[in-house]
Design a protein around this motif. Structure first.
Motif, PDB file in Angstrom:
ATOM      1  N   ASP A   1      17.679  57.178  44.004  1.00 30.16           N
ATOM      2  CA  ASP A   1      17.767  57.737  42.895  1.00 30.16           C
ATOM      3  C   ASP A   1      19.106  58.122  42.390  1.00 30.16           C
ATOM      4  O   ASP A   1      19.917  59.056  43.162  1.00 30.16           O
ATOM      5  CB  ASP A   1      16.869  59.072  43.218  1.00 30.16           C
ATOM      6  CG  ASP A   1      16.544  59.770  41.671  1.00 30.16           C
ATOM      7  OD1 ASP A   1      17.333  59.685  40.640  1.00 30.16           O
ATOM      8  OD2 ASP A   1      15.206  60.179  41.496  1.00 30.16           O
TER       9      ASP A   1
ATOM     10  N   GLU B   1      20.842  65.549  33.626  1.00 25.48           N
ATOM     11  CA  GLU B   1      19.742  65.288  34.721  1.00 25.48           C
ATOM     12  C   GLU B   1      18.298  64.735  33.920  1.00 25.48           C
ATOM     13  O   GLU B   1      17.675  63.687  34.240  1.00 25.48           O
ATOM     14  CB  GLU B   1      19.413  66.365  35.562  1.00 25.48           C
ATOM     15  CG  GLU B   1      20.306  66.735  36.631  1.00 25.48           C
ATOM     16  CD  GLU B   1      19.825  67.440  37.645  1.00 25.48           C
ATOM     17  OE1 GLU B   1      18.824  68.287  37.503  1.00 25.48           O
ATOM     18  OE2 GLU B   1      20.472  67.460  38.705  1.00 25.48           O
ATOM     19  N   ARG B   2      18.017  65.396  32.562  1.00 24.09           N
ATOM     20  CA  ARG B   2      16.816  64.821  31.825  1.00 24.09           C
ATOM     21  C   ARG B   2      17.151  63.324  31.405  1.00 24.09           C
ATOM     22  O   ARG B   2      16.121  62.659  31.515  1.00 24.09           O
ATOM     23  CB  ARG B   2      16.382  66.079  30.550  1.00 24.09           C
ATOM     24  CG  ARG B   2      15.336  65.714  29.892  1.00 24.09           C
ATOM     25  CD  ARG B   2      15.525  64.643  28.745  1.00 24.09           C
ATOM     26  NE  ARG B   2      16.621  64.938  27.705  1.00 24.09           N
ATOM     27  CZ  ARG B   2      16.492  65.469  26.946  1.00 24.09           C
ATOM     28  NH1 ARG B   2      15.390  66.009  26.333  1.00 24.09           N
ATOM     29  NH2 ARG B   2      17.753  65.766  25.775  1.00 24.09           N
TER      30      ARG B   2
ATOM     31  N   ARG C   1      16.944  61.027  34.421  1.00 32.46           N
ATOM     32  CA  ARG C   1      15.624  60.901  34.919  1.00 32.46           C
ATOM     33  C   ARG C   1      14.803  60.105  34.217  1.00 32.46           C
ATOM     34  O   ARG C   1      14.168  59.103  34.503  1.00 32.46           O
ATOM     35  CB  ARG C   1      15.150  62.255  34.958  1.00 32.46           C
ATOM     36  CG  ARG C   1      13.552  62.273  35.708  1.00 32.46           C
ATOM     37  CD  ARG C   1      13.206  63.579  35.981  1.00 32.46           C
ATOM     38  NE  ARG C   1      13.997  64.321  36.702  1.00 32.46           N
ATOM     39  CZ  ARG C   1      14.573  65.572  36.121  1.00 32.46           C
ATOM     40  NH1 ARG C   1      14.843  65.617  34.921  1.00 32.46           N
ATOM     41  NH2 ARG C   1      15.309  66.433  37.082  1.00 32.46           N
ATOM     42  N   ASP C   2      14.732  60.232  32.581  1.00 34.28           N
ATOM     43  CA  ASP C   2      14.148  59.487  31.772  1.00 34.28           C
ATOM     44  C   ASP C   2      14.261  57.981  31.874  1.00 34.28           C
ATOM     45  O   ASP C   2      13.499  57.143  31.893  1.00 34.28           O
ATOM     46  CB  ASP C   2      14.349  60.044  30.352  1.00 34.28           C
ATOM     47  CG  ASP C   2      13.548  61.248  30.362  1.00 34.28           C
ATOM     48  OD1 ASP C   2      12.806  61.689  31.095  1.00 34.28           O
ATOM     49  OD2 ASP C   2      13.580  61.933  29.131  1.00 34.28           O
TER      50      ASP C   2
ATOM     51  N   TYR D   1      15.738  56.410  34.399  1.00 32.38           N
ATOM     52  CA  TYR D   1      15.691  55.684  35.524  1.00 32.38           C
ATOM     53  C   TYR D   1      14.200  55.571  35.625  1.00 32.38           C
ATOM     54  O   TYR D   1      13.518  54.773  36.291  1.00 32.38           O
ATOM     55  CB  TYR D   1      16.083  56.557  36.631  1.00 32.38           C
ATOM     56  CG  TYR D   1      15.946  56.274  37.909  1.00 32.38           C
ATOM     57  CD1 TYR D   1      16.256  54.930  38.568  1.00 32.38           C
ATOM     58  CD2 TYR D   1      15.162  57.050  38.853  1.00 32.38           C
ATOM     59  CE1 TYR D   1      15.912  54.422  39.874  1.00 32.38           C
ATOM     60  CE2 TYR D   1      14.765  56.776  40.263  1.00 32.38           C
ATOM     61  CZ  TYR D   1      15.222  55.443  40.727  1.00 32.38           C
ATOM     62  OH  TYR D   1      15.085  54.811  41.747  1.00 32.38           O
ATOM     63  N   GLN D   2      13.184  56.707  35.481  1.00 34.37           N
ATOM     64  CA  GLN D   2      11.812  56.487  35.454  1.00 34.37           C
ATOM     65  C   GLN D   2      11.184  55.299  34.627  1.00 34.37           C
ATOM     66  O   GLN D   2      10.145  54.665  34.920  1.00 34.37           O
ATOM     67  CB  GLN D   2      11.133  57.823  35.264  1.00 34.37           C
ATOM     68  CG  GLN D   2      11.385  58.995  36.149  1.00 34.37           C
ATOM     69  CD  GLN D   2      10.830  58.393  37.463  1.00 34.37           C
ATOM     70  OE1 GLN D   2       9.710  57.717  37.679  1.00 34.37           O
ATOM     71  NE2 GLN D   2      11.617  58.674  38.683  1.00 34.37           N
TER      72      GLN D   2
ATOM     73  N   LEU E   1      19.901  60.327  40.442  1.00 29.73           N
ATOM     74  CA  LEU E   1      20.287  61.977  40.302  1.00 29.73           C
ATOM     75  C   LEU E   1      20.823  62.410  41.750  1.00 29.73           C
ATOM     76  O   LEU E   1      21.453  63.513  41.588  1.00 29.73           O
ATOM     77  CB  LEU E   1      18.829  62.515  40.064  1.00 29.73           C
ATOM     78  CG  LEU E   1      18.594  62.166  38.609  1.00 29.73           C
ATOM     79  CD1 LEU E   1      16.980  63.026  38.471  1.00 29.73           C
ATOM     80  CD2 LEU E   1      19.244  63.028  37.350  1.00 29.73           C
ATOM     81  N   GLU E   2      20.442  61.882  42.815  1.00 28.28           N
ATOM     82  CA  GLU E   2      21.087  62.425  43.840  1.00 28.28           C
ATOM     83  C   GLU E   2      22.312  62.124  44.147  1.00 28.28           C
ATOM     84  O   GLU E   2      23.099  62.926  44.795  1.00 28.28           O
ATOM     85  CB  GLU E   2      20.008  61.980  45.259  1.00 28.28           C
ATOM     86  CG  GLU E   2      18.662  62.163  45.336  1.00 28.28           C
ATOM     87  CD  GLU E   2      17.751  61.772  46.389  1.00 28.28           C
ATOM     88  OE1 GLU E   2      18.473  61.072  47.309  1.00 28.28           O
ATOM     89  OE2 GLU E   2      16.925  62.151  46.689  1.00 28.28           O
TER      90      GLU E   2
END
Length: 388
Positions: free
Chosen positions: A57, A292-293, A296-297, A299-300, A59-60
């Motif tokens: 991920d 991060e938002r 995340r969006d 990537y998801q 984010l990590e």
């Protein structure tokens, strides 16, 4: 899910912070620090699992970069930039990936993406010449990916490409002597009419369209993300981390300080200091939460196998540059109220101020340009920029 690399890195942070002055003096990251980061798996976080990477991920990864930058801005900067390059190499044809990682999965790659090189087509590939600046961490890398313009026989630009070269095909010129990020070793790279085979050339248009050849073998969602999200976020993450580290040091340093003027008294009892701390902390948190938002969006969306909305791609760039802007506002406030002692060279707050502002001038952190792109897109106007 726990961030295993972050847990390993946290044990290294005291040593990284202790070596920060040495990095500044040497104008490069100490070999010991780089070896520790390699051992902790930092540079494999965005690397394909096919070649021993974690393919995790993103984010990590950005969380790890922020933590490192909080201990040493230059080290965090190099971790972000060099750590992002495995993602970039994964976009090249598999033959290029095998050359880089086939013998050693820990091989590091440097970059300078500005299209300042001259590329001409020849049988079996291309010839490349040019001089590139700001190649962070290049002394530690065995390969480099370099931007250039493909020109025709009359010298007219035809395409924007990024070429992958081994260390034997370029020269590093030691010129890095900057006011901030001094330890990043962001030296120049020179290429003198070197042959680059076809499989080590990547068209930026294909990458922008999420159609890079490497996706044929790297089918995971990480590699379906746009360069305009992945790389710029790796430029902003260390800036945020630098400022977060400065905020922590500010609290530790100023808590017991006594003013020698303005009526004296403990600095920690000053209500103006309370407001500064609160505003800086809020700006840092907002920068982290917003980036991060967006990541995340995006990537998801890739995880679900969906087409990533262009609205989200432009939003990611908007959030990335405004996060940098917020971080710089926070470190300015801290530096402004830290008193005269913060002016001394080597003071951690002084170094953080220099490092954060040096990171802020990177082209990926050009606030006005990115916000203009966002605004044009919001109005339904054409945007001719591949960094999105």
């Amino acid at each position: 899910m726990s961030n295993e690399v972050l847990s390993a890195v946290e044990e290294l942070l005291p040593g990284i912070a202790e070596r920060a002055p040495a990095a500044e003096d040497a104008r490069r990251i100490p070999d010991e620090t780089m070896a520790e980061l390699v051992g902790a798996g930092v540079f494999r976080m965005l690397q394909p699992s096919r070649y021993g990477g974690r393919e995790g991920d993103p984010l990590e990864f950005y969380e790890v970069v922020r933590a490192i930058a909080g201990a040493c801005g230059s080290t965090g900067w190099v971790a972000g930039v060099v750590g992002c390059h495995p993602w970039q190499v994964a976009q090249y044809p598999d033959a290029a990936q095998a050359e880089v990682w086939g013998a050693d999965p820990d091989t590091l790659v440097a970059s300078s993406y500005a299209p300042v090189g001259t590329i001409t087509r020849v049988k079996g590939g291309f010839r490349l010449s040019g001089r590139w600046s700001f190649s962070s961490g290049c002394d530690h890398a065995a390969w480099a990916t370099l931007g250039g313009l493909l020109v025709d026989a009359e010298g007219r630009p035809q395409d924007f490409m990024t070429m992958l070269l081994p260390r034997a095909d370029y020269t590093i010129v030691d010129v890095w002597d900057a006011m901030g990020l001094r330890g990043s070793g962001s030296n120049d790279i020179v290429v003198d009419d070197t042959f680059v085979p076809e499989h080590r050339a990547l068209r930026n248009y294909e990458q922008h369209q999420l159609q890079a050849p490497g996706r044929a073998v790297n089918t995971g969602p990480l590699y379906a993300m746009p360069f305009g999200t992945v790389f710029p976020m790796a430029i902003t993450a260390p800036v945020i981390g630098i400022v977060a580290g400065a905020h922590d040091r500010y609290l530790g340093t100023m808590r017991d300080r006594v003013r020698l003027s303005l009526g004296g008294g403990r600095f920690a009892d000053d209500p103006h200091a309370h407001v500064t701390i609160a505003r800086a902390a809020s700006d840092i948190d907002a920068a982290i939460l917003q980036t991060e938002r967006s990541v995340r969006d995006v990537y998801q969306s890739a995880v679900r196998g969906e087409e990533i909305p262009m609205d989200w791609r432009f939003r990611a760039r908007r959030d990335q540059v405004t996060a940098t802007e917020r971080a710089l506002a926070a470190v300015d406030a801290l530096f402004r109220t830290a008193g005269g002692s913060s002016l001394r060279r080597g003071n951690p707050i002084e170094r953080a101020w220099r490092d954060a502002h040096a990171g802020g001038v990177h082209v990926a952190n050009d606030v006005e340009r990115a916000l203009t792109m966002y605004g044009r897109h919001a109005f339904g106007l054409d945007v001719e920029d591949t960094l999105v």
